[in-house]
Design an enzyme around this catalytic site. Sequence first.
Site, mmCIF file in Angstrom:
data_model
loop_
_atom_site.group_PDB
_atom_site.id
_atom_site.type_symbol
_atom_site.label_atom_id
_atom_site.label_comp_id
_atom_site.label_asym_id
_atom_site.label_seq_id
_atom_site.Cartn_x
_atom_site.Cartn_y
_atom_site.Cartn_z
ATOM 1 N N GLY A 36 42.534 50.252 28.491
ATOM 2 C CA GLY A 36 43.730 50.162 27.648
ATOM 3 C C GLY A 36 44.471 51.496 27.587
ATOM 4 N N ASP A 50 33.440 51.278 21.838
ATOM 5 C CA ASP A 50 32.904 50.334 22.836
ATOM 6 C C ASP A 50 32.038 49.334 22.071
ATOM 7 O OD1 ASP A 50 30.563 50.727 25.672
ATOM 8 O OD2 ASP A 50 31.422 48.947 24.693
ATOM 9 N N ALA A 77 37.261 42.880 26.989
ATOM 10 C CA ALA A 77 36.252 42.402 27.959
ATOM 11 C C ALA A 77 36.558 43.004 29.324
ATOM 12 C CB ALA A 77 36.287 40.876 28.068
ATOM 13 N N SER A 119 38.762 31.879 29.491
ATOM 14 C CA SER A 119 39.473 31.923 30.766
ATOM 15 C C SER A 119 39.337 30.631 31.548
ATOM 16 C CB SER A 119 38.904 33.070 31.611
ATOM 17 O OG SER A 119 39.362 32.971 32.941
ATOM 18 N N TYR A 143 31.939 36.871 35.943
ATOM 19 C CA TYR A 143 32.999 37.020 34.927
ATOM 20 C C TYR A 143 33.201 35.696 34.202
ATOM 21 C CZ TYR A 143 37.634 36.789 32.963
ATOM 22 O OH TYR A 143 38.680 36.561 32.116
ATOM 23 N N LYS A 147 32.444 34.390 30.127
ATOM 24 C CA LYS A 147 33.435 33.754 29.249
ATOM 25 C C LYS A 147 32.883 32.424 28.702
ATOM 26 C CE LYS A 147 36.708 36.732 29.054
ATOM 27 N NZ LYS A 147 37.039 37.357 27.746
ATOM 28 N N PHE A 171 45.086 30.679 31.645
ATOM 29 C CA PHE A 171 45.284 30.475 33.081
ATOM 30 C C PHE A 171 45.852 31.783 33.636
ATOM 31 C CE2 PHE A 171 43.969 26.198 34.276
ATOM 32 C CZ PHE A 171 43.416 25.833 33.063
ATOM 33 N N PHE A 206 46.023 35.174 50.900
ATOM 34 C CA PHE A 206 44.621 34.862 51.250
ATOM 35 C C PHE A 206 44.489 33.365 51.555
ATOM 36 C CE2 PHE A 206 43.894 39.041 50.470
ATOM 37 C CZ PHE A 206 43.723 39.464 49.166
ATOM 38 N N ARG A 281 40.089 33.809 50.647
ATOM 39 C CA ARG A 281 39.227 34.658 49.793
ATOM 40 C C ARG A 281 38.125 33.752 49.242
ATOM 41 N NH1 ARG A 281 41.757 37.511 44.437
ATOM 42 N NH2 ARG A 281 41.689 35.368 43.664
ATOM 43 N N GLY A 283 35.665 31.689 47.068
ATOM 44 C CA GLY A 283 35.645 31.317 45.639
ATOM 45 C C GLY A 283 36.981 30.891 45.087
#
Length: 320
Positions: A36, A50, A77, A119, A143, A147, A171, A206, A281, A283
């Site tokens: 940030g 933290d 996060a 997410s 990741y 979530k 999204f 990609f 790419r 995934g």
Amino acid sequence: MTVLLTGGAGYIGSHVVRLLQQRGEKVIVVDDLSEGIEARVGNAELVKLDLAADGAIDKLTSVFLEHGVQAVVHLAARKKVGESVERPEWYAEQNVGGLKNLLAAMRAAGVDRLVFSSSAATYGVPDSPRVNEDFDCKPINPYGQTKLDGEHLVQAAAVQWGLREVSLRYFNVAGTGWPELVDTQAANLVPIVFQSLEQGVTPRVFGSDYPTPDGTCVRDYVHVLDLAEAHLAAIDYLERDERPFDVFNVGTGVGSSVLEVIREVASVSKTEIVPQIEPRRPGDPAFLAADVSRIDKILGWRAKYDLHEIIKSVWEAQNK
Ligand code: WQD
């Protein structure tokens, strides 16, 4: 109302801070400033911390009590998919460990309203192009897993001690509400294409052999201002006693392909862009867009801005 925002010095968080302040709420920001930018929080009080660090529970508890915090928006996060694959344990420690500390402090201080930043990555590669919140969540990277774990943690807290919570499944967020709050991390398609433009390099696509209209991946791009508004709608929703749901997609319901995004940047910036087609790419789902009927019906929220306005807002910020 006094609202505490974790991650409020970030790209999305700083937009939520501004909208809350514009509405007259008092805002406290907790951020470790590892990603940030302090200037983004303006005149909101900033506590540098933290959430996953030793002693974070006690520190947070005293901040809650000192400021009479009534609601929390948890955005802090780690969110880089590739980095999460390389460092899964650190992502669990930061994202899940940090949330666990936050929840312990909220319980200790009697703060019982939480909006949790989740997410679309929780869906993984769904077997349908448009997903609603009842879809099976099978994250395909650490990741996304953190979530989903986070959603389960906040739901458990609701059962165990009466936390009033909602999770917002973001999204693809892009655009900016103010030039000085533009996303400075070139970690996602829109900022990457603008960075390529600025550096005079060719943007990369990609994969162009996906089962989509133009062969490139389709995503649901939502303006960060719309997303920030969804957080205010979620905070208001937590005031209600009857809350039938605790997870909401936040998107536009409209899918845009990679080539469409690049074409929009070319059109807005009046430049010719000939992207470099690269292999797929790993995934990447071919198509991922939100079914946004639940958030519309229950929270009364819907996106106001489209892809053109998203791209135009970044172009104007870049040329400020
Ligand atoms: C979008 C599309 C790429 C860069 C991630 C997270 C998700 C959420 C949004 C936080 C993909 C393609 C990209 C490039 C490209 N973040 N692309 N060239 O992967 O949809 O989602 O960000 O919540 O959780 O997983 O976003 O911007 O990385 O990619 O062709 O230089 O653009 O392959 O199809 P993604 P992205």
